[in-house]
Design a protein around this motif. Sequence first.
Motif, PDB file in Angstrom:
ATOM      1  N   ARG A  81      36.967  41.290  35.458  1.00 49.12           N
ATOM      2  CA  ARG A  81      35.994  40.702  36.385  1.00 49.12           C
ATOM      3  C   ARG A  81      34.624  40.618  35.704  1.00 49.12           C
ATOM      4  NH1 ARG A  81      38.347  40.537  41.357  1.00 49.12           N
ATOM      5  NH2 ARG A  81      40.105  41.983  41.679  1.00 49.12           N
ATOM      6  N   ARG A  82      33.898  39.580  36.038  1.00 52.49           N
ATOM      7  CA  ARG A  82      32.555  39.416  35.493  1.00 52.49           C
ATOM      8  C   ARG A  82      31.559  40.254  36.289  1.00 52.49           C
ATOM      9  NH1 ARG A  82      31.509  33.111  33.832  1.00 52.49           N
ATOM     10  NH2 ARG A  82      29.395  33.955  33.598  1.00 52.49           N
ATOM     11  N   GLU A  83      30.607  40.864  35.575  1.00 54.81           N
ATOM     12  CA  GLU A  83      29.555  41.606  36.268  1.00 54.81           C
ATOM     13  C   GLU A  83      28.676  40.668  37.080  1.00 54.81           C
ATOM     14  OE1 GLU A  83      27.279  44.026  33.663  1.00 54.81           O
ATOM     15  OE2 GLU A  83      28.987  45.212  32.946  1.00 54.81           O
ATOM     16  N   LYS A  84      28.415  39.488  36.529  1.00 52.98           N
ATOM     17  CA  LYS A  84      27.620  38.491  37.234  1.00 52.98           C
ATOM     18  C   LYS A  84      28.458  37.213  37.370  1.00 52.98           C
ATOM     19  CE  LYS A  84      23.139  40.193  35.604  1.00 52.98           C
ATOM     20  NZ  LYS A  84      21.884  39.834  34.876  1.00 52.98           N
ATOM     21  N   PRO A  85      29.146  37.065  38.484  1.00 50.40           N
ATOM     22  CA  PRO A  85      30.006  35.883  38.659  1.00 50.40           C
ATOM     23  C   PRO A  85      29.214  34.573  38.602  1.00 50.40           C
ATOM     24  CG  PRO A  85      30.517  37.572  40.287  1.00 50.40           C
ATOM     25  CD  PRO A  85      29.258  38.008  39.621  1.00 50.40           C
ATOM     26  N   ASN A  86      29.908  33.512  38.195  1.00 50.28           N
ATOM     27  CA  ASN A  86      29.313  32.176  38.150  1.00 50.28           C
ATOM     28  C   ASN A  86      30.011  31.308  39.187  1.00 50.28           C
ATOM     29  OD1 ASN A  86      28.372  29.628  37.613  1.00 50.28           O
ATOM     30  ND2 ASN A  86      28.823  29.647  35.431  1.00 50.28           N
ATOM     31  N   PRO A  87      29.371  31.106  40.358  1.00 47.20           N
ATOM     32  CA  PRO A  87      30.039  30.349  41.432  1.00 47.20           C
ATOM     33  C   PRO A  87      30.238  28.877  41.107  1.00 47.20           C
ATOM     34  CG  PRO A  87      27.743  30.796  41.997  1.00 47.20           C
ATOM     35  CD  PRO A  87      28.025  31.564  40.737  1.00 47.20           C
ATOM     36  N   LYS A  88      29.599  28.387  40.034  1.00 47.87           N
ATOM     37  CA  LYS A  88      29.732  26.976  39.676  1.00 47.87           C
ATOM     38  C   LYS A  88      31.058  26.677  38.974  1.00 47.87           C
ATOM     39  CE  LYS A  88      24.748  26.215  39.188  1.00 47.87           C
ATOM     40  NZ  LYS A  88      23.649  25.796  38.274  1.00 47.87           N
ATOM     41  N   LEU A  89      31.743  27.714  38.493  1.00 51.67           N
ATOM     42  CA  LEU A  89      32.996  27.520  37.775  1.00 51.67           C
ATOM     43  C   LEU A  89      34.172  28.040  38.593  1.00 51.67           C
ATOM     44  CD1 LEU A  89      32.168  28.656  34.109  1.00 51.67           C
ATOM     45  CD2 LEU A  89      32.466  26.320  34.936  1.00 51.67           C
ATOM     46  N   PRO A  90      35.300  27.336  38.617  1.00 50.53           N
ATOM     47  CA  PRO A  90      36.499  27.871  39.278  1.00 50.53           C
ATOM     48  C   PRO A  90      36.938  29.200  38.683  1.00 50.53           C
ATOM     49  CG  PRO A  90      36.760  25.527  38.819  1.00 50.53           C
ATOM     50  CD  PRO A  90      35.510  25.967  38.110  1.00 50.53           C
ATOM     51  N   THR A  91      36.628  29.404  37.374  1.00 48.58           N
ATOM     52  CA  THR A  91      36.986  30.664  36.713  1.00 48.58           C
ATOM     53  C   THR A  91      35.826  31.652  36.723  1.00 48.58           C
ATOM     54  OG1 THR A  91      36.259  29.828  34.558  1.00 48.58           O
ATOM     55  CG2 THR A  91      38.559  29.431  35.170  1.00 48.58           C
ATOM     56  N   GLY A  92      34.804  31.379  37.513  1.00 42.82           N
ATOM     57  CA  GLY A  92      33.545  32.122  37.415  1.00 42.82           C
ATOM     58  C   GLY A  92      33.578  33.569  37.866  1.00 42.82           C
ATOM     59  N   GLN A  93      34.696  34.028  38.443  1.00 41.13           N
ATOM     60  CA  GLN A  93      34.788  35.427  38.868  1.00 41.13           C
ATOM     61  C   GLN A  93      35.291  36.340  37.745  1.00 41.13           C
ATOM     62  OE1 GLN A  93      33.747  36.528  41.919  1.00 41.13           O
ATOM     63  NE2 GLN A  93      33.089  34.394  42.259  1.00 41.13           N
ATOM     64  N   VAL A  94      35.816  35.721  36.672  1.00 42.99           N
ATOM     65  CA  VAL A  94      36.439  36.520  35.615  1.00 42.99           C
ATOM     66  C   VAL A  94      35.957  36.062  34.247  1.00 42.99           C
ATOM     67  CG1 VAL A  94      38.519  37.003  36.969  1.00 42.99           C
ATOM     68  CG2 VAL A  94      38.428  34.951  35.539  1.00 42.99           C
ATOM     69  N   GLU A  95      36.317  36.844  33.233  1.00 48.67           N
ATOM     70  CA  GLU A  95      36.073  36.493  31.837  1.00 48.67           C
ATOM     71  C   GLU A  95      37.185  37.105  31.005  1.00 48.67           C
ATOM     72  OE1 GLU A  95      32.219  38.106  31.129  1.00 48.67           O
ATOM     73  OE2 GLU A  95      32.907  40.178  31.011  1.00 48.67           O
ATOM     74  N   VAL A  96      37.266  36.698  29.733  1.00 44.63           N
ATOM     75  CA  VAL A  96      38.294  37.216  28.840  1.00 44.63           C
ATOM     76  C   VAL A  96      37.604  38.024  27.738  1.00 44.63           C
ATOM     77  CG1 VAL A  96      40.135  36.631  27.217  1.00 44.63           C
ATOM     78  CG2 VAL A  96      39.863  35.296  29.327  1.00 44.63           C
ATOM     79  N   LEU A  97      37.920  39.305  27.665  1.00 48.82           N
ATOM     80  CA  LEU A  97      37.405  40.167  26.597  1.00 48.82           C
ATOM     81  C   LEU A  97      38.284  39.978  25.375  1.00 48.82           C
ATOM     82  CD1 LEU A  97      35.488  42.393  25.568  1.00 48.82           C
ATOM     83  CD2 LEU A  97      37.114  44.073  26.504  1.00 48.82           C
ATOM     84  N   ALA A  98      37.714  39.372  24.337  1.00 48.73           N
ATOM     85  CA  ALA A  98      38.503  38.965  23.178  1.00 48.73           C
ATOM     86  C   ALA A  98      38.930  40.155  22.342  1.00 48.73           C
ATOM     87  CB  ALA A  98      37.707  37.989  22.317  1.00 48.73           C
ATOM     88  N   THR A  99      40.218  40.163  21.961  1.00 55.32           N
ATOM     89  CA  THR A  99      40.724  41.139  20.983  1.00 55.32           C
ATOM     90  C   THR A  99      41.091  40.448  19.676  1.00 55.32           C
ATOM     91  OG1 THR A  99      42.948  40.900  21.927  1.00 55.32           O
ATOM     92  CG2 THR A  99      41.584  42.709  22.757  1.00 55.32           C
ATOM     93  N   ALA A 100      41.169  39.112  19.699  1.00 53.50           N
ATOM     94  CA  ALA A 100      41.423  38.328  18.484  1.00 53.50           C
ATOM     95  C   ALA A 100      40.895  36.918  18.699  1.00 53.50           C
ATOM     96  CB  ALA A 100      42.914  38.286  18.162  1.00 53.50           C
ATOM     97  N   ILE A 101      40.201  36.399  17.698  1.00 47.30           N
ATOM     98  CA  ILE A 101      39.719  35.015  17.733  1.00 47.30           C
ATOM     99  C   ILE A 101      40.100  34.357  16.417  1.00 47.30           C
ATOM    100  CG2 ILE A 101      37.720  33.477  17.871  1.00 47.30           C
ATOM    101  CD1 ILE A 101      36.269  35.588  19.487  1.00 47.30           C
TER     102      ILE A 101
END
Length: 585
Positions: A81-101
């Motif tokens: 979950r995101r600490e500061k959600p972005n209501p403008k995005l459908p995915t704005g309640q979450v984020e992905v913590l990267a383990t590989a890029i």
Amino acid sequence: MRTHFCGLIDESLVGETVTLCGWADVARDLGGLCFVDLRDHEGIVQVVAEPSDAEGNAAVLGTAAGIGYEDCLRVTGTVRRREKPNPKLPTGQVEVLATAIEVLNKAAPLPFHAHENAGEDIRLKYRYLDLRTPRMQQMLRTRTKLVQALRRWLDARGFQDIETPILTKATPEGARDFLVPARLHPGEFYALPQSPQLFKQILMVAGFDRYYQIARCFRDEALRADRQLEFTQLDMEFAWVAERDVQDTVEAMMRDVFREVMDVELGEFPRMTWAEAMRRYGSDKPDLRFGMELVDVAALVKATEFKVFAEWANADGGRVAALRAVGGAGFSRKQVDDYAAHAAKFGAKGLAWLKLGADGTINSPIAKFLDEATQQALVQAIGLQPGDIGFFGAGPYRVVSEFMGALRLKLGRDLGLVEAGWKPLWVTDFPMFEWDEEEQRHVALHHPFTAPAVDSIDDLRANAATAVSRGYDMVLNGNEIGGGSIRIHRPEMQAAVFDLLGIGAEEQQAKFGFLLEALNYGAPPHGGIAFGIDRIAALMAGTESIRDVIAFPKTTTAQCLMTGAPSPVPEQQLREVHVAIKPKE
């Protein structure tokens, strides 16, 4: 390579490990903490690379810090979950913590960015970058949904999807043909089809009761925002039908398709004859989202001293028409001149005007030619109120209708009169022929296979100038989205129409002999319609230009800026198809 789409990551996946592929829409390095907005065709999700004790984390941060716009990436990480959600995005309640890029492909410096208002030329040159933007992705997906919905509807109702040839015979159908040299037949040519018109009529003769095709069509003509050299239409034909059979069927189809694709109800489809549409709106595809109808005032100005009005008011085939622009008395002289210049583009020789001031006084450059009674009669006929302006056009009926109709559209937009929503319409009873002054002959208004409203060949010959056809157009928000007709199914009537169009017996056989012969073998009454897929998709996508809903369109100069087409071909290739380039004189 991936487990999920970027735009579909939501709270149901919190705690799960996902692998995503996409492009870096935005990359931000905050010094030890990096954010990447990763985008694919479904949308955007925020990816975070942050310090931790995990093995390999330094490499992840290092890779994230070097990411640039439009780099092609593969990211594995944990959804949180995101600490500061972005209501403008459908995915704005979450984020992905990267383990590989993983950088799959580094993007060169971009010729333009998605947020820039880039010119169309550069967008078309780098069309693959333009199509990658969310706006273009959405518009092309709207087009796909439209075509899918049409196919489902037609397939469910027994229409047969039948392909017709792309390499065919050159026949005069209104525009120039694209010609293809026939290598195996020196000096002879195929033509690319302007439409499948003749083939779909042949299919009706062949006993295929209901046909459709998502057909590619080709016309070598001047381009504009709503016209392309190659375009796509939904082509349809029905056997054993009259006008209402066709109209009622496709009207139901359009209602269902718009409901499915756009979640909108089209409402009523009123019917209006061509003559009424031209009289009231100056257009055969009137926009009914606002009023402002043309008013004929010829009867009021026949005896005036203003020669332009009097001449055309008394002439056969003349017209003097007026338009009321609410609040237009406040237009500056420059604004009035700009409207006159706009009307001139559509054939106006001039544009007279009359302003009614707030105190009821009349201001007009033609007032000195009109007595007070005539001035007041015009004010009353047009419905002018204090603060309004009336514009006047005089000339041949068709010319006045067209430039006053164009002026109506511009005034409607400029004055904010165009309502939101959808206004469909059937326009019927088109003229059978138009008179070509230059060639001094009749030309078909629709095409030469449209049936006249009369069954008698003698009647048609005697009244060709005023003959009405069995043609019909579907109009939506001022755009012709479909046009069709009941066809001629008797060979003698078809030959008579060709004759009236100046196509003699020898030319008839040379160009249309196969159709005339087919009509001799029990051709059933039949009719159909063709819908412009590009235009309907553009309306659904909310864009003025059909180029926005065509993946790889041509410019108005008939070029593909991305591929460089058209282009020269080697001399050897020309010789193989028996073609030589004549040097310019």
